[in-house]
Design a protein around this motif. Structure first.
Motif, PDB file in Angstrom:
ATOM      1  N   GLN A   1      16.890  26.287  14.808  1.00  0.00           N
ATOM      2  CA  GLN A   1      16.460  25.397  15.879  1.00  0.00           C
ATOM      3  C   GLN A   1      17.644  24.593  16.422  1.00  0.00           C
ATOM      4  O   GLN A   1      17.767  24.385  17.636  1.00  0.00           O
ATOM      5  N   HIS A   2      18.502  24.135  15.533  1.00  0.00           N
ATOM      6  CA  HIS A   2      19.662  23.351  15.951  1.00  0.00           C
ATOM      7  C   HIS A   2      20.623  24.173  16.805  1.00  0.00           C
ATOM      8  O   HIS A   2      21.178  23.676  17.795  1.00  0.00           O
ATOM      9  N   LEU A   3      20.806  25.446  16.431  1.00  0.00           N
ATOM     10  CA  LEU A   3      21.726  26.313  17.176  1.00  0.00           C
ATOM     11  C   LEU A   3      21.056  26.969  18.389  1.00  0.00           C
ATOM     12  O   LEU A   3      21.733  27.663  19.156  1.00  0.00           O
ATOM     13  N   ARG A   4      19.754  26.780  18.495  1.00  0.00           N
ATOM     14  CA  ARG A   4      18.980  27.352  19.603  1.00  0.00           C
ATOM     15  C   ARG A   4      19.091  28.873  19.631  1.00  0.00           C
ATOM     16  O   ARG A   4      19.334  29.491  20.662  1.00  0.00           O
ATOM     17  N   VAL A   5      18.918  29.473  18.477  1.00  0.00           N
ATOM     18  CA  VAL A   5      18.917  30.932  18.368  1.00  0.00           C
ATOM     19  C   VAL A   5      17.664  31.356  17.612  1.00  0.00           C
ATOM     20  O   VAL A   5      17.091  30.580  16.833  1.00  0.00           O
ATOM     21  N   ARG A   6      17.260  32.598  17.840  1.00  0.00           N
ATOM     22  CA  ARG A   6      16.077  33.129  17.177  1.00  0.00           C
ATOM     23  C   ARG A   6      16.477  34.361  16.354  1.00  0.00           C
ATOM     24  O   ARG A   6      16.942  35.361  16.917  1.00  0.00           O
ATOM     25  N   PRO A   7      16.322  34.303  15.020  1.00  0.00           N
ATOM     26  CA  PRO A   7      16.689  35.465  14.199  1.00  0.00           C
ATOM     27  C   PRO A   7      15.727  36.621  14.427  1.00  0.00           C
ATOM     28  O   PRO A   7      14.506  36.438  14.460  1.00  0.00           O
ATOM     29  N   GLN A   8      16.308  37.793  14.594  1.00  0.00           N
ATOM     30  CA  GLN A   8      15.496  38.986  14.825  1.00  0.00           C
ATOM     31  C   GLN A   8      15.377  39.824  13.560  1.00  0.00           C
ATOM     32  O   GLN A   8      14.344  40.456  13.329  1.00  0.00           O
ATOM     33  N   ALA A   9      16.428  39.841  12.753  1.00  0.00           N
ATOM     34  CA  ALA A   9      16.417  40.616  11.516  1.00  0.00           C
ATOM     35  C   ALA A   9      17.533  40.130  10.605  1.00  0.00           C
ATOM     36  O   ALA A   9      18.531  39.550  11.066  1.00  0.00           O
ATOM     37  N   PHE A  10      17.345  40.370   9.309  1.00  0.00           N
ATOM     38  CA  PHE A  10      18.376  40.084   8.310  1.00  0.00           C
ATOM     39  C   PHE A  10      18.787  41.415   7.685  1.00  0.00           C
ATOM     40  O   PHE A  10      17.954  42.114   7.085  1.00  0.00           O
ATOM     41  N   VAL A  11      20.049  41.752   7.841  1.00  0.00           N
ATOM     42  CA  VAL A  11      20.536  43.082   7.464  1.00  0.00           C
ATOM     43  C   VAL A  11      21.627  42.931   6.404  1.00  0.00           C
ATOM     44  O   VAL A  11      22.565  42.143   6.564  1.00  0.00           O
ATOM     45  N   PHE A  12      21.510  43.711   5.332  1.00  0.00           N
ATOM     46  CA  PHE A  12      22.477  43.650   4.243  1.00  0.00           C
ATOM     47  C   PHE A  12      23.235  44.965   4.117  1.00  0.00           C
ATOM     48  O   PHE A  12      22.650  46.042   4.117  1.00  0.00           O
ATOM     49  N   ASP A  13      24.547  44.846   4.010  1.00  0.00           N
ATOM     50  CA  ASP A  13      25.428  45.974   3.737  1.00  0.00           C
ATOM     51  C   ASP A  13      26.335  45.557   2.578  1.00  0.00           C
ATOM     52  O   ASP A  13      27.003  44.519   2.666  1.00  0.00           O
ATOM     53  N   PRO A  14      26.379  46.316   1.475  1.00  0.00           N
ATOM     54  CA  PRO A  14      27.203  45.897   0.337  1.00  0.00           C
ATOM     55  C   PRO A  14      28.663  45.655   0.692  1.00  0.00           C
ATOM     56  O   PRO A  14      29.338  44.841   0.062  1.00  0.00           O
ATOM     57  N   GLU A  15      29.191  46.349   1.708  1.00  0.00           N
ATOM     58  CA  GLU A  15      30.598  46.189   2.067  1.00  0.00           C
ATOM     59  C   GLU A  15      30.825  45.000   2.989  1.00  0.00           C
ATOM     60  O   GLU A  15      31.931  44.435   3.003  1.00  0.00           O
TER      61      GLU A  15
END
Length: 255
Positions: free
Chosen positions: A185-199
């Motif tokens: 909310q503070h940054l005024r952005v909306r997360p769409q997905a959380f993606v993990f890559d081990p590297e």
């Protein structure tokens, strides 16, 4: 001289008889009371007066109370000799129980307060999706996550020879921290997905971009501040950026 008159003499035979009677009465009383007290103590120690006859279970939602009582294994045991820590340990061996606290309820009951395993969100790789807790452990038993819980997507091949999911605990805690506060909310952005890559670690995909590549939770506060500053610069200078790389401290990269 005036004074009190001396006490009349008591015959020796009468005094001896009185003392003998008192001693006999005292001895008789002790003979009656001591065995009774001993029997009462034995009854408390080894009788049914203080034995567990009721187990009260609190905090269960997916765990059956009878399963908790069976795991406790204390029915008929005396409250005097009960090892609360050992009883709790046995109950915590149930797959749905994370923590158990046991307390005596005199004279014949036991209370067990249960904290069940709680799902936090999901970890998904391809078509394989598992419930995880807030520490990144895969849960096969326990409460399901709340409706709308977050999913972390892993984009790598299977991370083990058996193809089992192995969530990254640091990434799970990082996502939990991002969601728990008011960062988005503070940054005024909306997360769409959380993606993990081990590297590369964690990437937060942002609706309308640019995405934020966090890597891990190291220097969390600095990364948040730098992310906000870079978003302001991108907006001010009208830069075309698809990704903000925050992994390398002050050497931030815009792509």
């Amino acid at each position: 001289m005036l004074g009190r008159a001396p006490a009349p003499p008591v015959a020796r035979g009468r005094r001896l008889a009185w003392l003998t009677w008192r001693r006999a009465a005292l001895a008789l009383t002790l003979l009656v009371l001591l065995p009774a007290a001993g029997l009462g103590a034995l009854q408390l120690l080894w009788g049914d007066t203080l034995r567990v006859q009721e187990i009260r279970v609190d905090g269960v939602e997916v765990t059956h109370p009878l399963a908790v009582a069976a795991a406790a294994g204390v029915e008929g045991d005396s409250l005097l000799w009960l090892d609360e820590a050992e009883v709790a340990r046995r109950i915590e061996e149930l797959p749905t129980v994370r923590e158990a606290r046991v307390s005596r309820e005199w004279p014949r009951a036991l209370t067990v307060a249960v904290v069940e395993e709680q799902g936090w969100g999901y970890w998904q790789r391809g078509d394989v999706r598992s419930v995880i807790d807030a520490d990144g452990r895969v849960l096969t038993h326990g409460r399901l996550p709340a409706p709308g819980a977050v999913t972390i997507f892993e984009i790598t091949p299977p991370s083990g020879p058996d193809g089992a999911l192995r969530p990254d605990p640091d990434t799970v805690r990082l996502v939990d921290r991002l969601l728990a506060g008011s960062t988005f909310q503070h940054l005024r952005v909306r997360p769409q997905a959380f993606v993990f890559d081990p590297e590369r670690g964690l990437t937060v995909a942002i609706e309308g971009g640019p995405d934020a590549l966090f890597g891990d939770s190291h220097d969390y506060d600095f990364k948040i501040a730098a992310w906000g500053a870079l978003l302001d610069r991108i907006e001010r200078d009208q830069l075309e950026v698809t990704e903000i790389d925050l992994r390398f401290g002050r050497r931030m990269v815009l792509r």
